[in-house]
Design an enzyme around this catalytic site. Structure first.
Site, short mmCIF file in Angstrom:
data_model
loop_
_atom_site.label_atom_id
_atom_site.label_comp_id
_atom_site.label_asym_id
_atom_site.label_seq_id
_atom_site.Cartn_x
_atom_site.Cartn_y
_atom_site.Cartn_z
N ARG A 102 0.89 -1.18 0.00
CA ARG A 102 0.00 0.00 0.00
C ARG A 102 0.92 1.22 0.00
NH1 ARG A 102 -5.44 1.36 3.28
NH2 ARG A 102 -6.15 0.06 1.56
N HIS A 129 -6.97 1.18 -6.74
CA HIS A 129 -7.27 0.30 -5.60
C HIS A 129 -7.98 -0.96 -6.13
CE1 HIS A 129 -7.82 -1.08 -1.66
NE2 HIS A 129 -8.71 -0.24 -1.19
N GLN A 132 -10.06 -3.63 -3.91
CA GLN A 132 -11.40 -3.21 -3.49
C GLN A 132 -12.43 -3.55 -4.57
OE1 GLN A 132 -12.25 -1.69 -0.41
NE2 GLN A 132 -14.28 -2.28 -1.13
N ASP A 217 -16.82 7.65 -2.38
CA ASP A 217 -15.63 7.47 -1.54
C ASP A 217 -15.36 8.82 -0.86
OD1 ASP A 217 -13.25 6.52 -0.44
OD2 ASP A 217 -12.11 6.63 -2.31
N CYS A 257 -16.12 1.99 -0.20
CA CYS A 257 -15.02 1.11 0.21
C CYS A 257 -14.74 1.20 1.71
CB CYS A 257 -13.78 1.42 -0.60
SG CYS A 257 -13.12 3.08 -0.37
N ARG A 285 -13.72 -8.39 1.05
CA ARG A 285 -12.28 -8.19 0.84
C ARG A 285 -11.54 -9.47 1.20
NH1 ARG A 285 -10.08 -3.10 0.93
NH2 ARG A 285 -8.21 -4.25 0.35
N1 NVA Z 1 -9.57 6.95 -1.74
C1 NVA Z 1 -9.28 6.48 -0.42
C2 NVA Z 1 -9.60 5.02 -0.29
C3 NVA Z 1 -9.38 4.44 1.09
C4 NVA Z 1 -9.62 2.97 1.15
C5 NVA Z 1 -7.84 6.76 -0.05
O1 NVA Z 1 -6.97 6.59 -0.93
O2 NVA Z 1 -7.57 7.18 1.06
N1 CP Z 2 -11.29 -0.02 1.88
C1 CP Z 2 -10.04 -0.12 2.38
O1 CP Z 2 -9.07 -0.36 1.65
O2 CP Z 2 -9.96 0.00 3.73
P1 CP Z 2 -8.64 0.15 4.62
O3 CP Z 2 -8.04 1.50 4.28
O4 CP Z 2 -9.13 0.06 6.02
O5 CP Z 2 -7.69 -0.95 4.26
#
Ligand code: NVA
Ligand code: CP
Length: 299
Positions: A102, A129, A132, A217, A257, A285
């Site tokens: 990540r 992502h 997801q 989101d 998500c 997930r």
């Molecule tokens: N768009 C959000 C998704 C979190 C799962 C982020 O990147 O923070």
């Molecule tokens: N939706 C998602 O990726 O959640 P987290 O940021 O908690 O991993």
């Protein structure tokens, strides 16, 4: 044999993605503690950003499959002290069976994939992502059947989730309406190859009309915290409200998500209402990524 990676939904064929979604539902219903296809296998998980769902689902998935997972944060590894990504990828991949990352920069994921001798999974980057979307597609299939030919509406930021929805529209063959402020549109490099699937709208109600799935989101993603106030203003007319849901098909589902901000991108009445499937979506997930790990590691 060259490893397969999952840096984007476009790394797999449409048929492979569909098989994966079906396998995810199969694994969900299996409930066989003796089925341990990843016995002795190790997943390294590199997190530059926070996570609840991604970390727990990968870690639990590996444990349920008889393997294990190592959590690595830049605070504790040499990656955080500037060791080159290329060297880190070579070293880590010489000791484990799969790597999940990540990251901020998407390039970190693709560079890792280039130098890794084991499969690399994108657990969220600033660009995409894809994990997801496996869970979201599984959830749609489980609640409503095939998504091919349906209309999905994305409301809000043209961010990593929106980009992955655009890729999903290509791979799963649905139409994607996007309601988004002019200055926060998704990148042309992602939109252009999907131009026959994607349509832009200024009004969430118009975008939602006749839609089968409404998705949103957060307005400020991880790394954009200092833009929170500016974004609250820019996105003030792009909330998923009950009125937006009423414009959609009566059978339409709502997905997010998570984590969500009630009263910002979504009204509490919607996310906590009868059309919302956010919690089955979150649970999926686990199942979708178990199918992904099996596909990538057991080839
Ligand atoms: N768009 C959000 C998704 C979190 C799962 C982020 O990147 O923070
Ligand atoms: N939706 C998602 O990726 O959640 P987290 O940021 O908690 O991993």
């Amino acid at each position: 044999m060259q490893p397969r990676h999952f840096t984007s939904l476009l790394d797999l064929s449409s048929a492979e993605l569909r098989d994966l979604i079906h396998r995810a539902t199969e694994l969900k219903n299996l409930r066989d503690a003796d089925f341990q296809p990843l016995k002795g296998k190790v997943l390294a998980m590199v997190f530059e950003k926070s996570s609840t769902r991604t970390r727990i689902s990968f870690e639990a998935g590996m444990a349920q499959f008889g393997g294990s997972a190592i959590f690595l944060s830049p605070r504790d590894t040499q990656l955080g002290r500037g060791e080159p990504v290329e060297d880190s990828a070579r070293v880590i991949s010489s000791m484990v069976d799969c790597i999940m990352l990540r990251t901020h920069a998407h390039e970190t994921v693709t560079t890792f994939a280039r130098y890794s001798r084991v499969p690399v999974i994108n657990g969220l980057s600033d660009l995409l992502h894809p994990c997801q979307l496996l869970a979201d597609m599984q959830t749609y299939f489980e609640h409503r059947g095939n998504i091919a030919g349906k209309t999905v509406t994305w409301i809000g930021d043209g961010n990593n989730m929106c980009h992955s929805y655009i890729n999903a529209a290509r791979q799963f063959d649905f139409k994607l309406n996007i309601a988004c402020p002019q200055d926060y549109r998704p990148l042309p490099s992602i939109v252009d190859p999907a131009h026959d699937r994607v349509a832009f709208f200024n009004s969430p109600e118009q975008a939602a009309e006749g839609s089968d799935l409404i998705v949103t989101d957060v307005w400020a993603s991880m790394g954009q915290e200092e833009e929170q106030k500016k974004r609250e203003f820019a996105f003030r007319d792009f909330q998923v409200t009950s009125k937006v849901m009423q414009a959609a098909h009566s059978e339409a589902l709502f997905m997010h998500c998570l984590p969500a901000h009630r009263g910002e991108e979504v009204e509490a009445a919607v996310i906590d209402g009868p059309q919302s499937v956010v919690f089955p979506e979150a649970e999926n997930r686990l199942h979708a990524q178990k199918a992904l790990l099996e596909f990538l590691i057991c080839r």
